[in-house]
Design an enzyme around this catalytic site. Structure first.
Site, PDB file in Angstrom:
ATOM      1  N   ILE A   1       0.825  -1.206   0.000  1.00  0.00           N
ATOM      2  CA  ILE A   1       0.000   0.000   0.000  1.00  0.00           C
ATOM      3  C   ILE A   1       0.859   1.256   0.000  1.00  0.00           C
ATOM      4  O   ILE A   1       0.516   2.264  -0.632  1.00  0.00           O
ATOM      5  CB  ILE A   1      -0.986  -0.002   1.198  1.00  0.00           C
ATOM      6  CG1 ILE A   1      -2.017   1.120   1.044  1.00  0.00           C
ATOM      7  CG2 ILE A   1      -0.244   0.134   2.513  1.00  0.00           C
ATOM      8  CD1 ILE A   1      -2.923   0.977  -0.150  1.00  0.00           C
TER       9      ILE A   1
ATOM     10  N   SER B   1      11.337   0.178   7.921  1.00  0.00           N
ATOM     11  CA  SER B   1      10.759  -1.048   7.381  1.00  0.00           C
ATOM     12  C   SER B   1      11.736  -2.192   7.580  1.00  0.00           C
ATOM     13  O   SER B   1      12.947  -2.029   7.387  1.00  0.00           O
ATOM     14  CB  SER B   1      10.448  -0.878   5.887  1.00  0.00           C
ATOM     15  OG  SER B   1       9.881  -2.049   5.345  1.00  0.00           O
ATOM     16  N   ARG B   2      11.210  -3.352   7.973  1.00  0.00           N
ATOM     17  CA  ARG B   2      12.081  -4.495   8.218  1.00  0.00           C
ATOM     18  C   ARG B   2      12.705  -5.031   6.941  1.00  0.00           C
ATOM     19  O   ARG B   2      13.840  -5.522   6.961  1.00  0.00           O
ATOM     20  CB  ARG B   2      11.296  -5.615   8.893  1.00  0.00           C
ATOM     21  CG  ARG B   2      10.901  -5.355  10.330  1.00  0.00           C
ATOM     22  CD  ARG B   2      10.119  -6.514  10.895  1.00  0.00           C
ATOM     23  NE  ARG B   2       8.879  -6.740  10.164  1.00  0.00           N
ATOM     24  CZ  ARG B   2       8.042  -7.744  10.401  1.00  0.00           C
ATOM     25  NH1 ARG B   2       8.345  -8.644  11.334  1.00  0.00           N
ATOM     26  NH2 ARG B   2       6.926  -7.868   9.712  1.00  0.00           N
TER      27      ARG B   2
ATOM     28  N   LYS C   1      -5.852   3.067   7.006  1.00  0.00           N
ATOM     29  CA  LYS C   1      -7.038   2.366   7.488  1.00  0.00           C
ATOM     30  C   LYS C   1      -6.768   0.858   7.531  1.00  0.00           C
ATOM     31  O   LYS C   1      -5.957   0.347   6.744  1.00  0.00           O
ATOM     32  CB  LYS C   1      -8.258   2.698   6.612  1.00  0.00           C
ATOM     33  CG  LYS C   1      -8.163   2.192   5.155  1.00  0.00           C
ATOM     34  CD  LYS C   1      -8.672   0.774   5.025  1.00  0.00           C
ATOM     35  CE  LYS C   1      -8.374   0.185   3.679  1.00  0.00           C
ATOM     36  NZ  LYS C   1      -8.666  -1.254   3.588  1.00  0.00           N
TER      37      LYS C   1
ATOM     38  N   ASP D   1     -11.353  -5.679   5.629  1.00  0.00           N
ATOM     39  CA  ASP D   1     -10.289  -4.777   5.201  1.00  0.00           C
ATOM     40  C   ASP D   1     -10.765  -3.943   4.008  1.00  0.00           C
ATOM     41  O   ASP D   1     -10.628  -2.714   4.015  1.00  0.00           O
ATOM     42  CB  ASP D   1      -9.024  -5.560   4.849  1.00  0.00           C
ATOM     43  CG  ASP D   1      -7.900  -4.655   4.379  1.00  0.00           C
ATOM     44  OD1 ASP D   1      -7.260  -4.028   5.225  1.00  0.00           O
ATOM     45  OD2 ASP D   1      -7.681  -4.572   3.150  1.00  0.00           O
TER      46      ASP D   1
END
Length: 308
Positions: free
Chosen positions: A14, A36-37, A90, A168
């Site tokens: 996203i 971010s991993r 969201k 979702d």
């Protein structure tokens, strides 16, 4: 006011599909860091997680959380405690209690909190809202059906508790309906279909009712292939008002009124800049409340197993 220095936390699908382009197209905000991993960006400060980001000497004014809802509370809390403005993808959280706790914390810290609902920014939503305020509504039917394999390939978190399953995407429809309806509504029945091997539903059939008795029906399904369906049909005494293509198109009494391209995330970031500039928050959690009610009243039906 100088540009807002923004960090993205969670550089997944996203973020790459929507957030990066919207930030680049928005005046008043600059992407300066990523946490971010498993991903990074060239020429941007990159960190493995939000704790490393907040502990660094990189100047950040705001954080956009694009991570799954499970575990997001701790990330948002850390950012708010550090005095950062926070934008939530969201759904804003995994539970009702946690998002209200974040709202209270943002107020205490004197920073902005933005619970985003990108579908509300679709081109036809506000025109439909104004139109329905002047019409006598008889019923509402929502059909929100899409292919989970296309939109969430290999994403296991959506099938876990807190991932919401079909809600979702379904929460996008609820975010529009809660915006365009002139009066509030509540859930009266919920049928949830759970794959035998999953902890979250793949389909839902819901019935709501407004305070004055107007019926609202919603059908969500993640098993649709081919063309996707994102429609809201409002029957009024003056004729039908239909939002299609996720709210980007408006048809009134059979005639097309609005057909526009996707600008949802650009609108979100513009609003975020305005919120931060004026030291305000935007925290409407009503779509998540309806989802929580759907689980509370939900009758569980077990359907065939789902394999990605």
């Amino acid at each position: 006011m100088p540009n807002i220095r923004l960090a993205i936390v969670g550089l997944g699908k996203i973020a790459r599909d929507q957030h990066l382009g919207a930030i680049a197209a928005t005046d008043g905000i600059d992407l300066v860091a990523v946490a971010s991993r498993n991903a990074s960006l060239e020429n941007i400060h990159c960190f493995p997680d939000i704790d490393a980001l907040l502990a660094s000497d990189v100047d950040v004014d705001a954080v956009s959380l694009c991570t799954p809802p499970q575990g997001r509370f701790e990330q948002a809390r850390a950012a708010l405690m550090a005095g950062k403005h926070v934008m939530l993808e969201k759904p804003p959280g995994a539970t009702i209690a946690e998002v209200f706790a974040l709202e209270a914390l943002a107020r205490k810290q004197g920073v902005s909190l933005f619970a985003t609902w990108h579908s509300r920014e679709a081109a036809a939503v506000e025109p439909a809202r104004r139109l329905l305020a002047e019409r006598r509504i008889q019923s509402v039917e929502v059909e929100w059906k899409e292919d989970v394999r296309h939109w969430h390939p290999g994403q296991a978190w959506i099938w876990e508790p807190g991932g919401l399953g079909v809600f979702d995407p379904g929460i996008n429809a609820l975010s529009i309906v809660t915006r365009i309806m002139p009066e509030s509504f509540h859930l009266v029945s919920s049928e949830l279909s759970f794959p035998a091997n999953r902890a979250a539903p793949i389909a839902a059939d819901l019935e709501f009712q407004t305070a004055s008795g107007t019926p609202i029906k919603a059908a969500f399904d993640w098993r649709q292939t081919g063309p996707q369906t994102w429609d809201i049909r409002v029957s009024t005494q003056e004729g039908d008002v239909v939002l299609t293509h996720g709210g980007s198109r408006l048809i009134v009494n059979g005639e097309a009124q609005i057909v526009e391209e996707d600008r949802e995330y650009r609108s979100l970031y513009k609003h975020f800049v305005d919120l931060v500039s004026s030291k305000r928050s935007d925290t409407d959690f009503s779509p998540l409340v309806h989802v929580a009610d759907a689980f509370m009243l939900g009758r569980r039906n077990v359907v065939e197993s789902f394999e990605d």
